[in-house]
Motif scaffolding. Structure first.
Motif, PDB file in Angstrom:
ATOM      1  N   GLU A 171       0.827  -1.218   0.000  1.00 54.38           N
ATOM      2  CA  GLU A 171       0.000   0.000   0.000  1.00 54.38           C
ATOM      3  C   GLU A 171       0.863   1.271   0.000  1.00 54.38           C
ATOM      4  N   PRO A 172       1.626   1.482  -1.069  1.00 55.22           N
ATOM      5  CA  PRO A 172       2.552   2.617  -1.114  1.00 55.22           C
ATOM      6  C   PRO A 172       1.869   3.981  -1.161  1.00 55.22           C
ATOM      7  N   LEU A 173       0.565   4.023  -1.487  1.00 56.70           N
ATOM      8  CA  LEU A 173      -0.120   5.306  -1.631  1.00 56.70           C
ATOM      9  C   LEU A 173      -0.935   5.683  -0.398  1.00 56.70           C
ATOM     10  N   ASP A 177      -0.733  12.188  -0.805  1.00 52.32           N
ATOM     11  CA  ASP A 177      -1.771  12.913  -1.534  1.00 52.32           C
ATOM     12  C   ASP A 177      -1.728  12.481  -2.998  1.00 52.32           C
ATOM     13  N   PRO A 178      -2.783  12.773  -3.776  1.00 51.85           N
ATOM     14  CA  PRO A 178      -2.847  12.281  -5.163  1.00 51.85           C
ATOM     15  C   PRO A 178      -1.655  12.664  -6.025  1.00 51.85           C
ATOM     16  N   ALA A 179      -1.195  13.925  -5.930  1.00 50.13           N
ATOM     17  CA  ALA A 179      -0.073  14.357  -6.773  1.00 50.13           C
ATOM     18  C   ALA A 179       1.209  13.620  -6.399  1.00 50.13           C
ATOM     19  N   THR A 180       1.482  13.502  -5.086  1.00 51.24           N
ATOM     20  CA  THR A 180       2.675  12.785  -4.636  1.00 51.24           C
ATOM     21  C   THR A 180       2.564  11.306  -4.977  1.00 51.24           C
ATOM     22  N   GLY A 181       1.353  10.757  -4.853  1.00 52.64           N
ATOM     23  CA  GLY A 181       1.138   9.359  -5.210  1.00 52.64           C
ATOM     24  C   GLY A 181       1.402   9.104  -6.677  1.00 52.64           C
ATOM     25  N   LYS A 182       1.010  10.042  -7.526  1.00 52.97           N
ATOM     26  CA  LYS A 182       1.259   9.902  -8.961  1.00 52.97           C
ATOM     27  C   LYS A 182       2.763   9.859  -9.257  1.00 52.97           C
ATOM     28  N   ARG A 183       3.508  10.726  -8.573  1.00 52.19           N
ATOM     29  CA  ARG A 183       4.968  10.726  -8.772  1.00 52.19           C
ATOM     30  C   ARG A 183       5.589   9.425  -8.261  1.00 52.19           C
ATOM     31  N   ALA A 184       5.030   8.874  -7.171  1.00 59.14           N
ATOM     32  CA  ALA A 184       5.547   7.597  -6.651  1.00 59.14           C
ATOM     33  C   ALA A 184       5.309   6.466  -7.646  1.00 59.14           C
ATOM     34  N   ILE A 185       4.135   6.443  -8.255  1.00 58.74           N
ATOM     35  CA  ILE A 185       3.826   5.413  -9.252  1.00 58.74           C
ATOM     36  C   ILE A 185       4.724   5.564 -10.469  1.00 58.74           C
ATOM     37  N   GLU A 186       5.019   6.802 -10.857  1.00 56.53           N
ATOM     38  CA  GLU A 186       5.920   7.028 -11.989  1.00 56.53           C
ATOM     39  C   GLU A 186       7.328   6.538 -11.683  1.00 56.53           C
ATOM     40  N   LEU A 187       7.776   6.741 -10.450  1.00 58.37           N
ATOM     41  CA  LEU A 187       9.106   6.274 -10.053  1.00 58.37           C
ATOM     42  C   LEU A 187       9.162   4.747 -10.064  1.00 58.37           C
ATOM     43  N   ILE A 188       8.129   4.098  -9.537  1.00 57.05           N
ATOM     44  CA  ILE A 188       8.076   2.630  -9.534  1.00 57.05           C
ATOM     45  C   ILE A 188       8.102   2.106 -10.968  1.00 57.05           C
ATOM     46  N   ASP A 189       7.356   2.758 -11.852  1.00 57.39           N
ATOM     47  CA  ASP A 189       7.312   2.335 -13.255  1.00 57.39           C
ATOM     48  C   ASP A 189       8.677   2.495 -13.919  1.00 57.39           C
ATOM     49  N   GLU A 190       9.360   3.589 -13.617  1.00 58.42           N
ATOM     50  CA  GLU A 190      10.681   3.828 -14.193  1.00 58.42           C
ATOM     51  C   GLU A 190      11.676   2.754 -13.751  1.00 58.42           C
ATOM     52  N   ILE A 191      11.624   2.375 -12.473  1.00 58.53           N
ATOM     53  CA  ILE A 191      12.518   1.327 -11.966  1.00 58.53           C
ATOM     54  C   ILE A 191      12.220  -0.003 -12.643  1.00 58.53           C
ATOM     55  N   ASN A 192      10.941  -0.303 -12.810  1.00 59.76           N
ATOM     56  CA  ASN A 192      10.539  -1.553 -13.459  1.00 59.76           C
ATOM     57  C   ASN A 192      11.042  -1.604 -14.901  1.00 59.76           C
ATOM     58  N   ARG A 193      10.922  -0.500 -15.626  1.00 59.66           N
ATOM     59  CA  ARG A 193      11.312  -0.484 -17.046  1.00 59.66           C
ATOM     60  C   ARG A 193      12.817  -0.400 -17.242  1.00 59.66           C
ATOM     61  N   SER A 194      13.485   0.457 -16.461  1.00 53.84           N
ATOM     62  CA  SER A 194      14.920   0.682 -16.693  1.00 53.84           C
ATOM     63  C   SER A 194      15.787  -0.439 -16.144  1.00 53.84           C
ATOM     64  N   ARG A 195      15.371  -1.012 -15.010  1.00 55.19           N
ATOM     65  CA  ARG A 195      16.172  -2.072 -14.377  1.00 55.19           C
ATOM     66  C   ARG A 195      15.663  -3.475 -14.667  1.00 55.19           C
ATOM     67  N   GLY A 196      14.422  -3.589 -15.157  1.00 54.04           N
ATOM     68  CA  GLY A 196      13.821  -4.905 -15.340  1.00 54.04           C
ATOM     69  C   GLY A 196      13.467  -5.564 -14.027  1.00 54.04           C
ATOM     70  N   THR A 197      13.309  -4.756 -12.956  1.00 59.38           N
ATOM     71  CA  THR A 197      13.001  -5.277 -11.626  1.00 59.38           C
ATOM     72  C   THR A 197      11.566  -5.774 -11.570  1.00 59.38           C
ATOM     73  N   THR A 198      11.367  -6.950 -11.007  1.00 60.42           N
ATOM     74  CA  THR A 198      10.021  -7.457 -10.771  1.00 60.42           C
ATOM     75  C   THR A 198       9.359  -6.600  -9.693  1.00 60.42           C
ATOM     76  N   VAL A 199       8.124  -6.183  -9.936  1.00 62.19           N
ATOM     77  CA  VAL A 199       7.423  -5.297  -8.999  1.00 62.19           C
ATOM     78  C   VAL A 199       6.065  -5.891  -8.648  1.00 62.19           C
ATOM     79  N   VAL A 200       5.807  -5.989  -7.353  1.00 58.09           N
ATOM     80  CA  VAL A 200       4.496  -6.406  -6.847  1.00 58.09           C
ATOM     81  C   VAL A 200       3.956  -5.267  -5.999  1.00 58.09           C
ATOM     82  N   ILE A 201       2.800  -4.733  -6.386  1.00 57.80           N
ATOM     83  CA  ILE A 201       2.176  -3.611  -5.669  1.00 57.80           C
ATOM     84  C   ILE A 201       0.890  -4.101  -5.033  1.00 57.80           C
ATOM     85  N   ILE A 202       0.764  -3.899  -3.722  1.00 56.86           N
ATOM     86  CA  ILE A 202      -0.475  -4.219  -3.019  1.00 56.86           C
ATOM     87  C   ILE A 202      -1.147  -2.894  -2.686  1.00 56.86           C
ATOM     88  N   GLU A 203      -2.312  -2.661  -3.271  1.00 54.80           N
ATOM     89  CA  GLU A 203      -2.940  -1.346  -3.149  1.00 54.80           C
ATOM     90  C   GLU A 203      -4.419  -1.446  -3.521  1.00 54.80           C
TER      91      GLU A 203
END
Length: 444
Positions: A171-173, A177-203
């Motif tokens: 539950e990372p969000l 707040d919505p704007a900060t949460g959006k930036r957090a999701i963008e950061l998680i997505d960037e890590i997943n794409r650039s590093r190929g890291t497996t990501v599991v989000i519970i939310e």
């Protein structure tokens, strides 16, 4: 073919403190590089599933498990929590509960210190990962001095600095707040794409998570997997609302307008969604036919804040010349980004902090002379982290605590507590220990 990272085989789990299992017959596979969202209502078992993945179950939460859990090709029973942490990094819902260092740099470096990494290499790795997650300028700050979004990034840096292969977000969000949460999701997505890291989000904030694409959504209900589908497939069905999860509001609007939602429309993304001319006409017709809101008679003012200002001892102005009135029976939201002063103002109302300027009237009377206890007779306060409010081990005793301190007779206490638990959806768990509840249920 991609490597298998996490595999549940007919897996079940029952806490020792509970009479019935929390997880039933879980069959789930997650592959290398995937980004998977696990969602479901409070108490459905999603956090328990997370604790099984990161090793907290059964090593920190006692219970009985059935079936198998395979992590990176090894049975989880043969792995210590330390072994698992080297492969799967966890970012907790409560970032404050994950800090161990006096500064941001110390906190990120903690795992490297335990691994006896030489200091020159340690400093370089800490600087690099801090820069990657956007906290490079905060290394000398204390964790309690930074915002909620920044705390989450520091927690993320603390697990990524050890080069883990998978990231688990519980539950990372929840506290963003919505704007900060959006930036957090963008950061998680960037890590997943650039590093190929497996990501599991519970939310459960589905619409916010889908700001960036995910590969699959796992929907849980009552300890079981209800659906394992692509976002487009899941959102075109009615499963979310059936299981108590709010679907994206734009989909609800389309359904009200009489539009049939299909996977081919790509409903997982508002920007990419494809509507026919006929569907657009239905939406326009529905909007035009919506009745104008009716004006309601205003009730008397119950809470009146007049020119409230507060500055912290370090010189930070948190609240400046705030004035507003709340009328009896009114439902009001106070919104703003992290650090905007929402919590500070709430604490002033409750008496935890005393404003330097202005006054607050309750039913026309100045509250300045009222103690925190006296204000609590009129104003209830629910904190972000429910664990900071809980005093008793059993649910019935926790809800009854306030009444008992006020000397209410036991017969009346039981009736009032049971009625309250029914309203909050917690009556079936009335005889449970508080520790058996999920984070969301504790908030209730």
């Amino acid at each position: 073919m991609k490597n298998l990272v996490i595999e549940f085989k007919d897996f079940g789990f029952k806490y020792n403190a509970q009479a019935k299992p929390t997880l039933y017959n879980i069959d789930l596979t997650i592959y290398e590089g995937e980004k998977v969202l696990i969602c479901g209502p409070s108490g459905c078992g999603k956090s328990t599933l997370a604790h099984c993945i990161n090793g907290l179950i059964p090593q920190s939460y006692a219970g009985k498990k059935t079936g198998e859990l395979i992590l990176y090709g090894e049975n989880s029973e043969s792995l210590s929590i330390f072994d698992i942490s080297k492969k799967i990094g966890t970012v907790l819902q409560d970032a404050d509960g994950q800090f161990v260092g006096m500064t941001v740099a110390e906190d990120i470096a903690f795992v490297l210190e335990n691994d006896l990494v030489p200091q020159p290499e340690m400093r370089e790795r800490v600087r690099n990962i801090a820069q990657e997650v956007g906290v490079g300028g905060l290394l000398h700050h204390a964790p309690h001095e930074i915002s909620g979004g920044q705390k989450q990034r520091v927690s993320l840096a603390g697990v990524m600095v050890d080069n883990v292969q998978a990231l688990l977000f519980d539950e990372p969000l929840a506290n963003l707040d919505p704007a900060t949460g959006k930036r957090a999701i963008e950061l998680i997505d960037e890590i997943n794409r650039s590093r190929g890291t497996t990501v599991v989000i519970i939310e459960h904030r589905l619409e916010d998570v889908l700001h960036c694409p995910v590969d699959r959504i796992i929907l849980m209900g009552e300890g079981r997997i209800v659906a394992d589908l692509t976002p487009d497939e899941l959102l075109s069905r009615g499963l979310l609302t059936e299981k108590g999860i709010r679907e994206p509001l734009y989909l609800t609007a389309l359904r009200y307008a009489g539009v049939e939602i299909t996977p081919q429309m790509h409903p997982a993304s508002l920007e990419k969604m494809e509507l026919s001319e006929e569907d657009c006409a239905k939406v326009r017709s529905w909007v035009q036919s919506a009745p104008a809101p009716r004006e309601q008679a205003q009730s008397e003012i119950q809470l009146d804040a007049q020119g409230i200002s507060y500055t912290y001892p370090n010189g930070k102005k948190a609240v400046e010349n705030i004035s507003f009135a709340v009328r009896r029976g009114e439902l009001m939201s106070v919104v703003g980004r992290n650090g905007a002063g929402k919590s500070t103002f709430s604490k002033i109302i409750c008496g935890f902090l005393t404003q330097q300027q202005g006054k607050i009237l309750l039913d026309g009377a100045d509250m300045a002379a009222l103690s925190i206890k006296e204000r609590a007779d009129y104003i209830g306060y629910v904190m972000q982290n429910p664990n900071q409010m809980i005093c008793e081990s059993m649910i019935m005793d926790e809800v009854a605590l306030g009444l008992r301190t006020r000397g209410v007779p036991e017969e009346e206490i039981r009736e009032r507590v049971e009625n309250t638990l029914k309203v909050c959806g917690l009556y079936p768990f009335r005889n449970w220990p508080v520790s058996a509840l999920s984070f969301g249920q504790k908030s209730g």
